[in-house]
Design a protein around this motif. Structure first.
Motif, PDB file in Angstrom:
ATOM      1  N   CYS A 152       0.835  -1.213   0.000  1.00 41.22           N
ATOM      2  CA  CYS A 152       0.000   0.000   0.000  1.00 41.22           C
ATOM      3  C   CYS A 152       0.864   1.256   0.000  1.00 41.22           C
ATOM      4  CB  CYS A 152      -0.921   0.005   1.225  1.00 41.22           C
ATOM      5  SG  CYS A 152      -2.211  -1.259   1.215  1.00 41.22           S
ATOM      6  N   ALA A 153       1.961   1.233   0.752  1.00 42.93           N
ATOM      7  CA  ALA A 153       2.834   2.404   0.829  1.00 42.93           C
ATOM      8  C   ALA A 153       3.485   2.703  -0.513  1.00 42.93           C
ATOM      9  CB  ALA A 153       3.908   2.184   1.901  1.00 42.93           C
ATOM     10  N   VAL A 154       3.972   1.674  -1.204  1.00 44.75           N
ATOM     11  CA  VAL A 154       4.579   1.892  -2.522  1.00 44.75           C
ATOM     12  C   VAL A 154       3.527   2.357  -3.521  1.00 44.75           C
ATOM     13  CG1 VAL A 154       5.778   0.783  -4.449  1.00 44.75           C
ATOM     14  CG2 VAL A 154       6.420   0.225  -2.099  1.00 44.75           C
ATOM     15  N   SER A 155       2.353   1.756  -3.468  1.00 45.03           N
ATOM     16  CA  SER A 155       1.263   2.161  -4.356  1.00 45.03           C
ATOM     17  C   SER A 155       0.931   3.638  -4.152  1.00 45.03           C
ATOM     18  CB  SER A 155       0.034   1.289  -4.092  1.00 45.03           C
ATOM     19  OG  SER A 155      -1.063   1.690  -4.879  1.00 45.03           O
ATOM     20  N   ARG A 156       0.869   4.072  -2.900  1.00 45.61           N
ATOM     21  CA  ARG A 156       0.587   5.485  -2.604  1.00 45.61           C
ATOM     22  C   ARG A 156       1.684   6.387  -3.174  1.00 45.61           C
ATOM     23  NH1 ARG A 156      -2.955   9.278   0.357  1.00 45.61           N
ATOM     24  NH2 ARG A 156      -1.739  11.190   0.185  1.00 45.61           N
ATOM     25  N   ARG A 157       2.947   5.990  -3.027  1.00 40.56           N
ATOM     26  CA  ARG A 157       4.042   6.806  -3.557  1.00 40.56           C
ATOM     27  C   ARG A 157       3.957   6.926  -5.075  1.00 40.56           C
ATOM     28  NH1 ARG A 157       7.177   4.056   0.343  1.00 40.56           N
ATOM     29  NH2 ARG A 157       8.148   2.726  -1.231  1.00 40.56           N
ATOM     30  N   ILE A 158       3.596   5.823  -5.755  1.00 40.00           N
ATOM     31  CA  ILE A 158       3.433   5.876  -7.208  1.00 40.00           C
ATOM     32  C   ILE A 158       2.309   6.842  -7.568  1.00 40.00           C
ATOM     33  CG2 ILE A 158       2.828   4.559  -9.282  1.00 40.00           C
ATOM     34  CD1 ILE A 158       4.005   2.076  -7.867  1.00 40.00           C
ATOM     35  N   ALA A 159       1.192   6.761  -6.846  1.00 44.20           N
ATOM     36  CA  ALA A 159       0.054   7.638  -7.116  1.00 44.20           C
ATOM     37  C   ALA A 159       0.429   9.103  -6.963  1.00 44.20           C
ATOM     38  CB  ALA A 159      -1.107   7.283  -6.185  1.00 44.20           C
ATOM     39  N   GLU A 160       1.258   9.408  -5.974  1.00 40.85           N
ATOM     40  CA  GLU A 160       1.653  10.794  -5.726  1.00 40.85           C
ATOM     41  C   GLU A 160       2.511  11.369  -6.837  1.00 40.85           C
ATOM     42  OE1 GLU A 160       3.480  10.367  -1.922  1.00 40.85           O
ATOM     43  OE2 GLU A 160       1.582  10.619  -0.818  1.00 40.85           O
ATOM     44  N   LEU A 161       3.097  10.499  -7.666  1.00 40.88           N
ATOM     45  CA  LEU A 161       3.912  10.979  -8.788  1.00 40.88           C
ATOM     46  C   LEU A 161       3.068  11.422  -9.974  1.00 40.88           C
ATOM     47  CD1 LEU A 161       6.733   8.282  -8.706  1.00 40.88           C
ATOM     48  CD2 LEU A 161       6.960  10.704  -8.103  1.00 40.88           C
ATOM     49  N   SER A 162       1.786  11.125  -9.949  1.00 45.65           N
ATOM     50  CA  SER A 162       0.904  11.552 -11.036  1.00 45.65           C
ATOM     51  C   SER A 162       0.477  13.003 -10.811  1.00 45.65           C
ATOM     52  CB  SER A 162      -0.345  10.657 -11.098  1.00 45.65           C
ATOM     53  OG  SER A 162      -1.257  11.006 -10.066  1.00 45.65           O
ATOM     54  N   GLY A 163      -0.122  13.586 -11.843  1.00 47.15           N
ATOM     55  CA  GLY A 163      -0.613  14.954 -11.741  1.00 47.15           C
ATOM     56  C   GLY A 163      -2.075  15.027 -11.357  1.00 47.15           C
ATOM     57  N   ALA A 164      -2.660  13.891 -11.003  1.00 42.33           N
ATOM     58  CA  ALA A 164      -4.081  13.875 -10.655  1.00 42.33           C
ATOM     59  C   ALA A 164      -4.315  14.607  -9.340  1.00 42.33           C
ATOM     60  CB  ALA A 164      -4.582  12.435 -10.549  1.00 42.33           C
ATOM     61  N   GLU A 165      -5.418  15.339  -9.278  1.00 46.63           N
ATOM     62  CA  GLU A 165      -5.716  16.140  -8.092  1.00 46.63           C
ATOM     63  C   GLU A 165      -6.207  15.281  -6.931  1.00 46.63           C
ATOM     64  OE1 GLU A 165      -8.439  20.040  -6.833  1.00 46.63           O
ATOM     65  OE2 GLU A 165      -8.433  19.272  -8.907  1.00 46.63           O
TER      66      GLU A 165
END
Length: 209
Positions: A145-158
């Protein structure tokens, strides 16, 4: 899945005992490293992700990367060709609702089983490039879950959405210990240039990260 360093090739995956094929691009960098799969077209009318991977393929070269990147251009390829929306035309099932599938099941179940064994099982992380919000794992192991969250934070989605689901291509990957996200952009079966460009920027930023 065979990786030959410093190569790039177009491949077609054939799901055993079915007529299902998946067009793909396999890019292997000069040096070994993680394997990342980027998929589109689990739902075949999600054109933004499909177009994004069509454009991303020619841009990526072995010289610019470590590890391996696999682009699955359209998982529900026959559905894309026949404009069958969210279901597989072979049996009327929604691919994202049958994981982990069954090797002796219906065509859609066989495809899900193939994706689990041949794609999820050989991948260090993947995202389904497909309005602007990102799903990340909330029901997997804490480190996943932590790695998935870090990947998500690299996107430009609000908006980042913690997903508690366990079924589906991306969700099941989390259950198998593979961090993943779903990048959701686009809608109504439309292909908008601005959204394709945003998807491309997000995917490239994630790959750099």
């Amino acid at each position: 899945m065979h990786y030959e360093r410093n190569t790039k090739k177009q491949v077609t995956y054939h799901v055993p005992d079915t007529d299902i094929t998946i067009p793909a691009t396999l890019i292997c960098g000069r040096e070994s490293g993680e394997t990342i799969t980027i998929s589109a077209g689990v739902h075949s009318r999600e054109y933004i992700g499909i177009e994004t991977l069509i454009r991303l393929g020619p841009e990526l070269t072995p010289e610019m990367m470590r590890g391996t990147i696999l682009l699955l251009h359209c998982c529900n390829y026959k559905g894309f060709l026949s404009r069958s929306s969210d279901i597989m035309p072979q049996d009327g099932k929604n691919l994202n609702r049958v994981f982990p599938g069954a090797a002796d099941g219906t065509p859609t179940q066989k495809l899900a089983a193939f994706l689990e064994s041949e794609i999820i099982g050989h991948t260090g992380g993947f995202c389904e490039a497909l309005t602007p919000h990102v799903y990340y794992h909330g029901a997997a192991a804490p480190n996943v879950c932590a790695v998935s969250r870090r990947i998500a934070e690299l996107s430009g989605a609000e908006y980042l959405v913690r997903s508690e689901t366990k079924n589906g291509f991306y969700s099941h990957a989390g259950q198998c210990g593979v961090p993943a996200i779903i990048l959701e952009r686009g809608g109504c079966g439309l292909l908008q240039e601005e959204e394709v460009q945003q998807d491309l920027a997000d995917v490239k930023n994630i790959l750099r990260g």
